[in-house]
Enzyme design. Structure first.
Site, mmCIF file in Angstrom:
data_model
loop_
_atom_site.group_PDB
_atom_site.id
_atom_site.type_symbol
_atom_site.label_atom_id
_atom_site.label_comp_id
_atom_site.label_asym_id
_atom_site.label_seq_id
_atom_site.Cartn_x
_atom_site.Cartn_y
_atom_site.Cartn_z
ATOM 1 N N GLU A 1 -2.204 -1.462 14.709
ATOM 2 C CA GLU A 1 -3.502 -0.956 15.176
ATOM 3 C C GLU A 1 -4.211 -0.190 14.063
ATOM 4 O O GLU A 1 -5.420 -0.360 13.846
ATOM 5 C CB GLU A 1 -3.323 -0.024 16.377
ATOM 6 C CG GLU A 1 -2.769 -0.697 17.614
ATOM 7 C CD GLU A 1 -1.245 -0.653 17.688
ATOM 8 O OE1 GLU A 1 -0.589 -0.729 16.618
ATOM 9 O OE2 GLU A 1 -0.704 -0.568 18.796
ATOM 10 N N CYS B 1 1.356 3.603 20.020
ATOM 11 C CA CYS B 1 2.013 4.896 19.774
ATOM 12 C C CYS B 1 0.983 6.017 19.763
ATOM 13 O O CYS B 1 -0.233 5.792 19.701
ATOM 14 C CB CYS B 1 2.799 4.855 18.472
ATOM 15 S SG CYS B 1 1.786 5.098 16.988
ATOM 16 N N CYS C 1 1.339 1.109 11.550
ATOM 17 C CA CYS C 1 1.266 0.258 12.738
ATOM 18 C C CYS C 1 0.138 -0.758 12.602
ATOM 19 O O CYS C 1 -0.832 -0.552 11.851
ATOM 20 C CB CYS C 1 0.993 1.103 13.979
ATOM 21 S SG CYS C 1 2.321 2.207 14.452
ATOM 22 N N GLU D 1 5.954 -2.309 7.342
ATOM 23 C CA GLU D 1 7.005 -1.300 7.230
ATOM 24 C C GLU D 1 7.363 -1.039 5.769
ATOM 25 O O GLU D 1 6.889 -1.736 4.861
ATOM 26 C CB GLU D 1 8.220 -1.738 8.060
ATOM 27 C CG GLU D 1 7.859 -1.835 9.531
ATOM 28 C CD GLU D 1 9.042 -2.087 10.443
ATOM 29 O OE1 GLU D 1 10.134 -2.450 9.961
ATOM 30 O OE2 GLU D 1 8.861 -1.922 11.676
HETATM 31 N N1 THU Z 1 4.323 -0.467 16.046
HETATM 32 C C1 THU Z 1 3.038 -0.949 15.960
HETATM 33 O O1 THU Z 1 2.645 -1.533 14.951
HETATM 34 N N2 THU Z 1 2.225 -0.745 17.018
HETATM 35 C C2 THU Z 1 2.598 -0.208 18.204
HETATM 36 O O2 THU Z 1 1.778 -0.123 19.122
HETATM 37 C C3 THU Z 1 3.973 0.257 18.404
HETATM 38 C C4 THU Z 1 4.828 0.259 17.191
HETATM 39 C C5 THU Z 1 5.229 -0.735 14.942
HETATM 40 C C6 THU Z 1 5.649 0.438 14.112
HETATM 41 C C7 THU Z 1 6.967 -0.053 13.536
HETATM 42 O O3 THU Z 1 6.696 -0.873 12.408
HETATM 43 C C8 THU Z 1 7.521 -0.934 14.637
HETATM 44 O O4 THU Z 1 6.420 -1.290 15.455
HETATM 45 C C9 THU Z 1 8.602 -0.266 15.484
HETATM 46 O O5 THU Z 1 8.187 0.975 15.926
#
Ligand code: THU
Length: 164
Positions: free
Chosen positions: A75, A114, A73, A64
């Site tokens: 992935e 997402c 993310c 983040e």
């Molecule tokens: N996030 C992921 O890394 N992967 C997902 O499949 C869903 C969301 C992260 C993005 C952000 O840093 C946090 O989770 C909250 O949305």
């Protein structure tokens, strides 16, 4: 006018103990990998571990940023890492998990990638001509196995739409 339907099948397991040894190992590593996430804003720590066609493992965690849209993310961090380390080798299976540190957050519902990650997963499948099998879970409880990530993105936009 006609109605068209889109359906897909996926497997639901009650627990990691119901998985094959190889899938259980990948999921256990994804669960542990959440410790390496950097999620000081959402407190939602995501870990992903993938097995490649050359049997190597590659991992990713969400990263983040104080400027929220800059964050990435787990992935997509994994996809970038895999393509950088092994540019010619496709991913076969990716396990994804999370550890929700929020007070009201639960840790037992399978994670749902997402929309942006679904698009990035699809690009990888198209690029390498290899489907990516997904293992989705939380820190505990049910596990979803989806045969190919493109099933999560019907009516998708690909290079074909660009006339390529
Ligand atoms: N996030 C992921 O890394 N992967 C997902 O499949 C869903 C969301 C992260 C993005 C952000 O840093 C946090 O989770 C909250 O949305």
């Amino acid at each position: 006018m006609k109605h068209l339907q889109y359906n897909f099948d996926f497997e639901v397991y009650d627990s990691i103990t119901d998985l094959s040894e190889e899938d259980a190992s990948l999921l256990a590593q994804a669960r542990s990998m959440t410790d390496n996430a950097y999620a000081p804003y959402s407190h939602f720590f995501v870990g992903a571990v993938a097995k490649l066609a050359n049997d190597k493992l590659v991992s990713g965690t969400n990263q983040e940023n104080a400027s929220f849209p800059v964050g990435i993310c787990a992935e997509r961090a994994l996809l970038a890492s895999s393509a950088a380390l092994y540019p010619t080798v496709p991913i076969q299976t990716m396990a994804i998990s999370y550890h929700n540190h929020n007070i009201n957050g639960n840790n037992h519902h399978p994670i749902s990638p997402c929309g942006m990650c679904r698009q990035a997963l699809l690009e990888h499948e198209t690029r390498y001509g290899q489907t990516i099998r997904l293992i989705l879970s939380g820190q505990e409880g049910k596990v979803y196995i989806i045969a190919k990530s493109s099933l999560l993105l019907p009516l998708s936009f690909t290079g074909e739409n660009l006339g390529m």
